[in-house]
Design a protein around this motif. Structure first.
Motif, PDB file in Angstrom:
ATOM      1  N   LEU A  23      -8.951  -7.573  -2.518  1.00  0.00           N
ATOM      2  CA  LEU A  23      -9.773  -6.374  -2.682  1.00  0.00           C
ATOM      3  C   LEU A  23     -10.633  -6.486  -3.945  1.00  0.00           C
ATOM      4  CD1 LEU A  23     -10.417  -3.523  -1.567  1.00  0.00           C
ATOM      5  CD2 LEU A  23      -8.612  -2.631  -3.060  1.00  0.00           C
ATOM      6  N   TRP A  24     -10.039  -7.026  -5.000  1.00  0.00           N
ATOM      7  CA  TRP A  24     -10.770  -7.201  -6.259  1.00  0.00           C
ATOM      8  C   TRP A  24     -11.946  -8.167  -6.049  1.00  0.00           C
ATOM      9  CZ3 TRP A  24     -12.247 -10.992  -9.674  1.00  0.00           C
ATOM     10  CH2 TRP A  24     -12.597 -10.599 -10.969  1.00  0.00           C
ATOM     11  N   LYS A  33     -13.456  -9.015  -3.288  1.00  0.00           N
ATOM     12  CA  LYS A  33     -14.472  -8.428  -2.420  1.00  0.00           C
ATOM     13  C   LYS A  33     -15.302  -7.397  -3.194  1.00  0.00           C
ATOM     14  CE  LYS A  33     -14.691  -5.788   1.825  1.00  0.00           C
ATOM     15  NZ  LYS A  33     -13.876  -4.966   2.694  1.00  0.00           N
ATOM     16  N   THR A  34     -14.611  -6.551  -3.974  1.00  0.00           N
ATOM     17  CA  THR A  34     -15.296  -5.465  -4.695  1.00  0.00           C
ATOM     18  C   THR A  34     -16.219  -6.007  -5.784  1.00  0.00           C
ATOM     19  OG1 THR A  34     -13.339  -4.113  -4.364  1.00  0.00           O
ATOM     20  CG2 THR A  34     -14.885  -3.332  -6.021  1.00  0.00           C
ATOM     21  N   PHE A  35     -15.723  -6.962  -6.558  1.00  0.00           N
ATOM     22  CA  PHE A  35     -16.472  -7.358  -7.746  1.00  0.00           C
ATOM     23  C   PHE A  35     -17.248  -8.665  -7.601  1.00  0.00           C
ATOM     24  CE2 PHE A  35     -13.179  -4.608  -9.806  1.00  0.00           C
ATOM     25  CZ  PHE A  35     -14.065  -3.619 -10.210  1.00  0.00           C
ATOM     26  N   VAL A  36     -16.911  -9.500  -6.625  1.00  0.00           N
ATOM     27  CA  VAL A  36     -17.624 -10.773  -6.500  1.00  0.00           C
ATOM     28  C   VAL A  36     -18.449 -10.809  -5.206  1.00  0.00           C
ATOM     29  CG1 VAL A  36     -17.413 -13.292  -6.448  1.00  0.00           C
ATOM     30  CG2 VAL A  36     -15.871 -11.954  -7.892  1.00  0.00           C
ATOM     31  N   GLN A  37     -17.755 -10.661  -4.055  1.00  0.00           N
ATOM     32  CA  GLN A  37     -18.472 -10.912  -2.795  1.00  0.00           C
ATOM     33  C   GLN A  37     -19.541  -9.882  -2.467  1.00  0.00           C
ATOM     34  OE1 GLN A  37     -14.908 -11.203  -0.375  1.00  0.00           O
ATOM     35  NE2 GLN A  37     -15.140 -13.421  -0.226  1.00  0.00           N
ATOM     36  N   GLU A  80      -9.493   4.121  -8.957  1.00  0.00           N
ATOM     37  CA  GLU A  80      -9.437   5.120  -7.884  1.00  0.00           C
ATOM     38  C   GLU A  80      -9.202   4.423  -6.531  1.00  0.00           C
ATOM     39  OE1 GLU A  80     -12.733   7.865  -8.215  1.00  0.00           O
ATOM     40  OE2 GLU A  80     -12.358   8.463  -6.120  1.00  0.00           O
ATOM     41  N   LEU A  81      -9.886   3.290  -6.361  1.00  0.00           N
ATOM     42  CA  LEU A  81      -9.786   2.545  -5.098  1.00  0.00           C
ATOM     43  C   LEU A  81      -8.348   2.116  -4.790  1.00  0.00           C
ATOM     44  CD1 LEU A  81     -11.869   1.329  -3.030  1.00  0.00           C
ATOM     45  CD2 LEU A  81     -11.811  -0.769  -4.381  1.00  0.00           C
ATOM     46  N   ILE A  82      -7.599   1.751  -5.840  1.00  0.00           N
ATOM     47  CA  ILE A  82      -6.228   1.272  -5.605  1.00  0.00           C
ATOM     48  C   ILE A  82      -5.211   2.414  -5.650  1.00  0.00           C
ATOM     49  CG2 ILE A  82      -6.673  -1.098  -6.317  1.00  0.00           C
ATOM     50  CD1 ILE A  82      -5.394  -0.439  -9.031  1.00  0.00           C
ATOM     51  N   GLY A  83      -5.702   3.635  -5.823  1.00  0.00           N
ATOM     52  CA  GLY A  83      -4.850   4.811  -5.658  1.00  0.00           C
ATOM     53  C   GLY A  83      -3.987   5.174  -6.845  1.00  0.00           C
ATOM     54  N   LEU A  84      -4.358   4.717  -8.080  1.00  0.00           N
ATOM     55  CA  LEU A  84      -3.557   5.137  -9.238  1.00  0.00           C
ATOM     56  C   LEU A  84      -3.863   6.606  -9.541  1.00  0.00           C
ATOM     57  CD1 LEU A  84      -3.658   2.064 -11.647  1.00  0.00           C
ATOM     58  CD2 LEU A  84      -2.050   2.619  -9.819  1.00  0.00           C
ATOM     59  N   ARG A  85      -2.856   7.311 -10.039  1.00  0.00           N
ATOM     60  CA  ARG A  85      -3.035   8.745 -10.291  1.00  0.00           C
ATOM     61  C   ARG A  85      -3.841   8.971 -11.574  1.00  0.00           C
ATOM     62  NH1 ARG A  85       2.800  11.452  -9.045  1.00  0.00           N
ATOM     63  NH2 ARG A  85       3.505   9.951  -7.526  1.00  0.00           N
ATOM     64  N   PRO A  86      -4.880   9.792 -11.502  1.00  0.00           N
ATOM     65  CA  PRO A  86      -5.756   9.993 -12.669  1.00  0.00           C
ATOM     66  C   PRO A  86      -5.003  10.433 -13.917  1.00  0.00           C
ATOM     67  CG  PRO A  86      -6.563  11.228 -10.757  1.00  0.00           C
ATOM     68  CD  PRO A  86      -5.285  10.579 -10.335  1.00  0.00           C
ATOM     69  N   PRO A  94      -3.671   2.752   2.264  1.00  0.00           N
ATOM     70  CA  PRO A  94      -3.472   1.816   3.391  1.00  0.00           C
ATOM     71  C   PRO A  94      -4.053   0.429   3.142  1.00  0.00           C
ATOM     72  CG  PRO A  94      -4.074   3.973   4.211  1.00  0.00           C
ATOM     73  CD  PRO A  94      -4.173   4.061   2.713  1.00  0.00           C
ATOM     74  N   ARG A  95      -5.191   0.330   2.453  1.00  0.00           N
ATOM     75  CA  ARG A  95      -5.800  -0.997   2.291  1.00  0.00           C
ATOM     76  C   ARG A  95      -4.920  -1.949   1.476  1.00  0.00           C
ATOM     77  NH1 ARG A  95      -9.039   2.282  -1.024  1.00  0.00           N
ATOM     78  NH2 ARG A  95     -10.645   2.613   0.542  1.00  0.00           N
ATOM     79  N   LEU A  96      -4.009  -1.411   0.668  1.00  0.00           N
ATOM     80  CA  LEU A  96      -3.134  -2.290  -0.121  1.00  0.00           C
ATOM     81  C   LEU A  96      -1.767  -2.511   0.537  1.00  0.00           C
ATOM     82  CD1 LEU A  96      -3.625  -1.317  -3.874  1.00  0.00           C
ATOM     83  CD2 LEU A  96      -4.707  -3.159  -2.590  1.00  0.00           C
ATOM     84  N   ALA A  97      -1.410  -1.667   1.482  1.00  0.00           N
ATOM     85  CA  ALA A  97      -0.056  -1.747   2.056  1.00  0.00           C
ATOM     86  C   ALA A  97       0.217  -3.153   2.605  1.00  0.00           C
ATOM     87  CB  ALA A  97       0.092  -0.717   3.170  1.00  0.00           C
TER      88      ALA A  97
END
Ligand code: ATP
Length: 476
Positions: free
Chosen positions: A59-60, A62-66, A256-262, A376-379
């Motif tokens: 995910l990292w 894809k988000t930051f490189v690809q 936020e994308l990985i779902g950590l609580r603010p 879900p994307r990390l599960a």
């Protein structure tokens, strides 16, 4: 209210002990070399851990490189010329302040002792002399044996050394890289020459790094062999302050994308005295760990100026300047560095996903449900196909659906026909599977299945043929 906000208002169920136990029980993380008594601060990732870790890294990437036009990737080696680490400042500056106990010979990080036992925050910003003075003034006893025989703090270099060639005077001493960043600086010129890139642009890399850490434990928070996801973002000097702000925002977006609580995240600006030798400005993203750990660094963002390129240019004699066509000028770009630890991402994702909920079992008996509420994307498992009973007419339909989902939705789909359905749901909850698809006797008549949502436990009936689309929409 979004899922994320809803979770933010709930109490925190996770403790480090509970998460460590679940991680072992369910095959996420095992203590390293356990059958030999273990090796401190080494951990191995089990079948579910490796999936979660790969999901984080993919995910990292894809988000930051690809998906960014201004970013390129690199995979540099762990072993580099020893002069790299002289030029980067690591040979002289990559130190931790350590104290020894003269009685029991135990060794501690001085800043950690001061934080834990004298309750002084941010002790890592203090010099070894300041730390020694504090320990002496408090006449601090050794946490291991209780004797008041701690030495003054002295600097200890954290790079692991090894030898290329025969282990004798003829061998070459090299280091296992303590960070991935230097690989990027050393290959920056080859990337400039082989790719058509213009400032501003960044180079991203994911890889192993090694640090000879003296640690108080804390599971995978501080390990000897770690993985980093790092970016060196090259800009004109005048644009580095703006780029820094942009990366602060991008890093917030990732969190936020990985779902950590603010409410478990804060950004801490380093004071002038605390800045590393290469940095003009540094912000740490800190995470509120449960229990005595409290706020600790999760990620870092630094404005490294042109320190690294300048140092490597001087040490190697290679021209590392950038030629700007428009102005016909040559200069050394400045660098903004966002850095992310894979283990700390993994750990904080687990801690924030962990929840316990009072519920009832299939017979109406009260019980506590442990659930990992991963986005879900990390599960590590996206969906599980469960035939209600181990009968060939059900298992054959379920197996066909499983194979189809693996192909059309994600290879991270599970099939389970063991034990009663209640137990299977609980197992999937504990490993954070967002959806369970149950094939029952009605399926043979109506060609439909029941899909159970992990978080709400609500169930919907969906035609068999619609299951791939239903899941894909909710997982991606
Ligand atoms: P700390 O102050 O906790 O020692 P650091 O400031 O030395 O961390 P950096 O050198 O900035 O850390 O490393 C970048 C990232 O790598 C950190 O933000 C963290 O996520 C991760 N990291 C660093 N050291 C370790 C370690 N020993 N184990 C696991 N992750 C680490």
């Amino acid at each position: 209210m979004t899922d994320q906000q809803e979770r933010s208002t709930t109490r925190r169920a996770a403790t480090m002990d509970k998460v460590v136990a679940l991680a072992k029980r369910r095959g996420f993380v095992f203590p390293g070399s356990e059958i030999y008594g273990g090796l401190a601060n080494t951990w191995d990732y089990g079948p579910l851990g490796v999936e979660l870790k790969n999901n984080i890294k993919q995910l990292w990437w894809k988000t930051f490189v690809q998906t960014r036009r201004d970013m390129l990737g690199l995979d540099a080696g762990i072993l580099m010329h020893p002069r790299v680490w002289e030029a980067s400042g690591h040979v002289v500056n990559f130190n931790d302040p350590l104290v020894d106990c003269k009685t029991c010979k135990a060794r501690f990080r001085a800043d950690d002792l001061v934080e834990r036992h004298l309750h002084i925050a941010d002790a890592s910003a203090k010099t070894p002399d300041e730390l020694s003075a504090l320990i002496r003034e408090a006449n601090l006893p050794c946490p291991n044996c209780g004797n008041r025989t701690l030495t003054d703090a002295r600097q200890f270099n954290m790079m692991f050394q090894t030898t290329i060639g025969p282990v004798s005077e003829t061998g070459t001493q090299v280091y296992l890289r303590p960070e991935t960043a230097q690989g990027i600086f050393v290959q920056y010129k080859n990337i400039l020459n082989s790719q058509r890139v213009k400032l501003p642009f960044g180079i991203g890399q994911i890889g192993k790094a090694f640090r000879n850490e003296i640690t108080p434990g804390n599971f995978i928070f501080r390990v000897l062999e770690l993985e980093q996801m790092e970016i060196e973002y090259f800009v004109k000097a005048a644009e580095s302050a703006t780029a820094f702000e942009e990366w602060l925002t991008a890093m917030r977006g990732w969190i936020e994308l990985i779902g950590l609580r603010p409410e478990h995240i804060r950004v801490r600006e380093h004071a002038k005295e605390e800045l590393s030798h290469y940095s003009m400005r540094t912000c740490d993203f800190e995470y509120l760990f449960p229990g005595p750990m409290g706020w600790k660094e999760l990620y870092g963002l630094a404005n490294r100026t042109d320190f690294d390129l300048r140092s490597h240019q001087e040490a190697s004699g290679e021209d590392l300047t950038y030629f700007e066509q428009e102005t016909k000028t040559r200069f050394l770009p400045h660098v903004v560095e966002p850095t992310f630890g894979v283990e700390r991402t993994f750990l904080t994702v687990l801690l924030d996903a962990y929840d316990e909920e009072a519920t009832t079992d299939v017979n109406g008996k009260a019980e506590t449900r442990t659930v990992l509420r991963f986005v879900p994307r990390l599960a590590p498992v996206k969906a599980a196909v469960l035939p209600l009973a181990k009968k060939p007419e059900l298992t054959s339909v379920a197996w066909q659906l499983f194979e189809r989902l693996q192909c059309e939705v994600s290879p991270q789909v599970d099939y389970d026909e063991q034990a009663n359905i209640g137990k299977r749901y609980r197992r999937q909850d504990e490993i954070g599977t967002p959806f369970c698809v149950t094939v029952d006797f009605d399926t043979l008549e109506d060609r439909a299945v029941t899909i159970r949502d992990r978080d709400t436990m609500s169930q919907v009936r969906i035609p068999l043929d619609d299951v791939p689309a239903y899941l894909s929409e909710r997982i991606r």
